[in-house]
Design a protein around this motif. Structure first.
Motif, PDB file in Angstrom:
ATOM      1  N   ASP A  44       0.727   8.256  -5.937  1.00 59.43           N
ATOM      2  CA  ASP A  44       1.822   7.473  -6.511  1.00 59.43           C
ATOM      3  C   ASP A  44       2.489   6.582  -5.468  1.00 59.43           C
ATOM      4  O   ASP A  44       2.893   5.458  -5.766  1.00 59.43           O
ATOM      5  CB  ASP A  44       2.855   8.388  -7.157  1.00 59.43           C
ATOM      6  CG  ASP A  44       2.440   8.850  -8.539  1.00 59.43           C
ATOM      7  OD1 ASP A  44       1.483   8.281  -9.089  1.00 59.43           O
ATOM      8  OD2 ASP A  44       3.078   9.781  -9.068  1.00 59.43           O
ATOM      9  N   ALA A  45       2.615   7.066  -4.240  1.00 56.26           N
ATOM     10  CA  ALA A  45       3.207   6.242  -3.179  1.00 56.26           C
ATOM     11  C   ALA A  45       2.313   5.057  -2.844  1.00 56.26           C
ATOM     12  O   ALA A  45       2.807   3.965  -2.545  1.00 56.26           O
ATOM     13  CB  ALA A  45       3.451   7.091  -1.935  1.00 56.26           C
ATOM     14  N   ALA A  46       1.010   5.248  -2.909  1.00 60.12           N
ATOM     15  CA  ALA A  46       0.090   4.151  -2.618  1.00 60.12           C
ATOM     16  C   ALA A  46       0.157   3.070  -3.698  1.00 60.12           C
ATOM     17  O   ALA A  46      -0.113   1.897  -3.422  1.00 60.12           O
ATOM     18  CB  ALA A  46      -1.334   4.690  -2.505  1.00 60.12           C
ATOM     19  N   ARG A  47       0.528   3.446  -4.915  1.00 59.27           N
ATOM     20  CA  ARG A  47       0.610   2.477  -6.000  1.00 59.27           C
ATOM     21  C   ARG A  47       1.940   1.743  -6.058  1.00 59.27           C
ATOM     22  O   ARG A  47       2.105   0.837  -6.870  1.00 59.27           O
ATOM     23  CB  ARG A  47       0.355   3.167  -7.334  1.00 59.27           C
ATOM     24  CG  ARG A  47      -1.069   3.648  -7.460  1.00 59.27           C
ATOM     25  CD  ARG A  47      -1.413   4.101  -8.838  1.00 59.27           C
ATOM     26  NE  ARG A  47      -0.460   5.103  -9.340  1.00 59.27           N
ATOM     27  CZ  ARG A  47      -0.498   5.619 -10.554  1.00 59.27           C
ATOM     28  NH1 ARG A  47      -1.415   5.223 -11.395  1.00 59.27           N
ATOM     29  NH2 ARG A  47       0.372   6.522 -10.915  1.00 59.27           N
ATOM     30  N   LEU A  48       2.908   2.127  -5.219  1.00 58.70           N
ATOM     31  CA  LEU A  48       4.195   1.433  -5.205  1.00 58.70           C
ATOM     32  C   LEU A  48       4.009   0.024  -4.643  1.00 58.70           C
ATOM     33  O   LEU A  48       3.352  -0.178  -3.627  1.00 58.70           O
ATOM     34  CB  LEU A  48       5.214   2.184  -4.356  1.00 58.70           C
ATOM     35  CG  LEU A  48       5.783   3.465  -4.939  1.00 58.70           C
ATOM     36  CD1 LEU A  48       6.672   4.160  -3.921  1.00 58.70           C
ATOM     37  CD2 LEU A  48       6.573   3.178  -6.202  1.00 58.70           C
ATOM     38  N   PRO A  50       5.007  -3.343  -2.699  1.00 57.83           N
ATOM     39  CA  PRO A  50       5.853  -3.594  -1.528  1.00 57.83           C
ATOM     40  C   PRO A  50       7.158  -4.257  -1.946  1.00 57.83           C
ATOM     41  O   PRO A  50       7.193  -5.075  -2.864  1.00 57.83           O
ATOM     42  CB  PRO A  50       5.019  -4.525  -0.650  1.00 57.83           C
ATOM     43  CG  PRO A  50       3.827  -4.912  -1.434  1.00 57.83           C
ATOM     44  CD  PRO A  50       3.760  -4.067  -2.652  1.00 57.83           C
ATOM     45  N   LYS A  61       8.437   3.674  -0.049  1.00 56.72           N
ATOM     46  CA  LYS A  61       7.191   4.392   0.228  1.00 56.72           C
ATOM     47  C   LYS A  61       7.307   5.563   1.202  1.00 56.72           C
ATOM     48  O   LYS A  61       6.618   6.564   1.012  1.00 56.72           O
ATOM     49  CB  LYS A  61       6.130   3.425   0.752  1.00 56.72           C
ATOM     50  CG  LYS A  61       5.464   2.626  -0.320  1.00 56.72           C
ATOM     51  CD  LYS A  61       4.285   1.870   0.246  1.00 56.72           C
ATOM     52  CE  LYS A  61       3.570   1.136  -0.860  1.00 56.72           C
ATOM     53  NZ  LYS A  61       2.355   0.510  -0.398  1.00 56.72           N
ATOM     54  N   ILE A  65       5.429   9.589   0.834  1.00 54.74           N
ATOM     55  CA  ILE A  65       4.308   9.792   1.759  1.00 54.74           C
ATOM     56  C   ILE A  65       4.574  10.988   2.659  1.00 54.74           C
ATOM     57  O   ILE A  65       3.706  11.860   2.830  1.00 54.74           O
ATOM     58  CB  ILE A  65       4.052   8.514   2.586  1.00 54.74           C
ATOM     59  CG1 ILE A  65       3.453   7.433   1.693  1.00 54.74           C
ATOM     60  CG2 ILE A  65       3.133   8.802   3.768  1.00 54.74           C
ATOM     61  CD1 ILE A  65       3.303   6.079   2.356  1.00 54.74           C
TER      62      ILE A  65
END
Length: 181
Positions: A44-48, A50, A61, A65
């Motif tokens: 889910d953090a990778a899909r946030l 920027p 993020k 993470i």
């Protein structure tokens, strides 16, 4: 009703019935759950997206993470501990009377207090609704010092109101006290 919990009082390590290597396989489910939650947080953090803001250089993020990595590390250490034969200490006892029934009156009062508190936040504002919420919970749990309970509820509500407004920049509803607070 009979107690099916194994008696581990004779074994000082509390590891009766547990293999020395490989550990208690049932606890690996908890490891898998922790690891799964960590992976979910990382995905889910990778899909946030920027954040393009000059006020917040890091964005949202880092927290998921860090938490995801920590959950994976805890799951790994827990699995290693289980594999080495580690088990939690058996409970020595609590101050709970297991023969006593459930106190549905207290649970019911708490449900009503939370429902009324949630319904009053918008029209009355956080300070008044929060004060009544804290006082009502204290009353439901057995506090009979009504004035002191209400005073503590007002203090906690004001502290949280200003902590959110000043410290976090989040405005809680002021309700009928709008312009006063």
């Amino acid at each position: 009703m009979s107690d099916l919990t194994p008696d581990r009082t004779a074994d000082p390590t509390g590891s009766a019935g547990v293999e020395s290597k490989g550990g208690d396989r049932a606890q690996y489910g908890m490891c898998a759950g922790l690891a799964g939650l960590g992976v979910l947080l990382l995905v889910d953090a990778a899909r946030l997206a920027p954040v393009q803001s000059s006020n917040d250089a890091l964005g949202p993020k880092p927290v998921p993470i860090v938490l995801g990595v920590l959950l994976l590390v805890v799951a790994l250490f827990y699995a290693i501990d289980i594999w080495r034969g580690g088990v939690g200490a058996a409970e020595e006892g609590e101050d709970v009377d297991l023969s006593a029934g459930s106190d549905f009156k207290t649970v019911g009062l708490l449900v009503v207090v939370f429902g009324v508190g949630a319904a009053l936040i918008a029209p009355l504002g956080w300070v008044i609704a929060g004060s009544l919420l804290f006082w009502g919970c204290a009353f439901a749990l057995g506090n009979r010092h009504h004035i002191r309970g209400l005073a503590i509820g007002v203090a906690i509500s004001l502290i949280t109101f200003y902590a959110f407004a000043i410290g976090l920049g989040v405005n809680l509803p002021a309700g009928i006290l709008d312009g006063i607070l």
